[in-house]
Design a protein around this motif. Structure first.
Motif, PDB file in Angstrom:
ATOM      1  N   SER A  63       0.838  -1.196   0.000  1.00  0.00           N
ATOM      2  CA  SER A  63       0.000   0.000   0.000  1.00  0.00           C
ATOM      3  C   SER A  63       0.874   1.248   0.000  1.00  0.00           C
ATOM      4  CB  SER A  63      -0.902   0.008   1.236  1.00  0.00           C
ATOM      5  OG  SER A  63      -0.129   0.226   2.402  1.00  0.00           O
ATOM      6  N   ALA A  64       0.252   2.390  -0.281  1.00  0.00           N
ATOM      7  CA  ALA A  64       0.974   3.670  -0.260  1.00  0.00           C
ATOM      8  C   ALA A  64       1.511   3.943   1.143  1.00  0.00           C
ATOM      9  CB  ALA A  64       0.058   4.798  -0.712  1.00  0.00           C
ATOM     10  N   GLY A 123      -0.894   1.430   9.621  1.00  0.00           N
ATOM     11  CA  GLY A 123      -1.008   0.374   8.622  1.00  0.00           C
ATOM     12  C   GLY A 123      -1.433  -0.955   9.247  1.00  0.00           C
ATOM     13  N   ALA A 124      -0.890  -1.277  10.411  1.00  0.00           N
ATOM     14  CA  ALA A 124      -1.251  -2.528  11.082  1.00  0.00           C
ATOM     15  C   ALA A 124      -2.690  -2.500  11.580  1.00  0.00           C
ATOM     16  CB  ALA A 124      -0.294  -2.783  12.256  1.00  0.00           C
ATOM     17  N   MET A 125      -3.146  -1.336  12.037  1.00  0.00           N
ATOM     18  CA  MET A 125      -4.515  -1.224  12.548  1.00  0.00           C
ATOM     19  C   MET A 125      -5.556  -1.243  11.432  1.00  0.00           C
ATOM     20  SD  MET A 125      -4.283   1.394  15.752  1.00  0.00           S
ATOM     21  CE  MET A 125      -3.133   2.579  15.087  1.00  0.00           C
ATOM     22  N   THR A 126      -5.159  -0.810  10.233  1.00  0.00           N
ATOM     23  CA  THR A 126      -6.124  -0.730   9.130  1.00  0.00           C
ATOM     24  C   THR A 126      -6.000  -1.886   8.149  1.00  0.00           C
ATOM     25  OG1 THR A 126      -4.626   0.680   7.845  1.00  0.00           O
ATOM     26  CG2 THR A 126      -6.239   1.778   9.273  1.00  0.00           C
ATOM     27  N   ALA A 127      -5.097  -2.832   8.411  1.00  0.00           N
ATOM     28  CA  ALA A 127      -4.917  -3.980   7.512  1.00  0.00           C
ATOM     29  C   ALA A 127      -6.125  -4.893   7.568  1.00  0.00           C
ATOM     30  CB  ALA A 127      -3.649  -4.742   7.879  1.00  0.00           C
TER      31      ALA A 127
END
Length: 128
Positions: A63-64, A123-127
């Motif tokens: 992802s970006a 990023g880890a929370m929204t994966a």
């Protein structure tokens, strides 16, 4: 392995933050601050290697946000290494003026280091 990587990266944050802010509050660079920088760098490199291994095992696209984390993370590790080397140089030269103003560099490197830490956490929370 993800849990271990998260703990190690968070330890990097703890060690580096303690070193940077203790130096700032105490008003002069001391050897134990450089030790905290070194522990922070070691944890960051270890955590980054673990995260990289996890990413290599993943089949998903990058992802970006992950791209930002990768680039700023590389920059942050390089800056942390330079920061540590410069801290040792300043301590060995033992010039009061350098030791008293070193915190300016520390704060900048610490702030840059926060970018990949925060983007990685987001990023880890929204994966998926």
């Amino acid at each position: 392995m993800l849990a271990v990587a998260i703990v190690v990266i968070t330890l990097a944050l703890v060690f580096y933050t303690i070193g940077v802010w203790a130096e700032r509050i105490q008003g002069t660079l001391r050897w134990w601050h450089a030790g905290a920088f070194a522990l922070g760098l070691a944890c960051d490199v270890t955590g980054t290697m673990l995260m990289s291994r996890i990413a290599d095992e993943s089949d998903g696209p990058t992802s970006a946000l992950n791209t930002v984390m990768i680039w700023t993370g590389g920059l942050a590790i390089a800056l942390m290494a330079v920061h540590l080397v410069w801290a040792v140089v300043v301590l060995v030269r033992d010039r009061a003026s350098e030791k008293a103003s070193f915190h300016r560099l520390s704060i900048v490197v610490w702030a840059i280091w926060l970018i990949p830490y925060v983007t990685g956490a987001i990023g880890a929370m929204t994966a998926d």
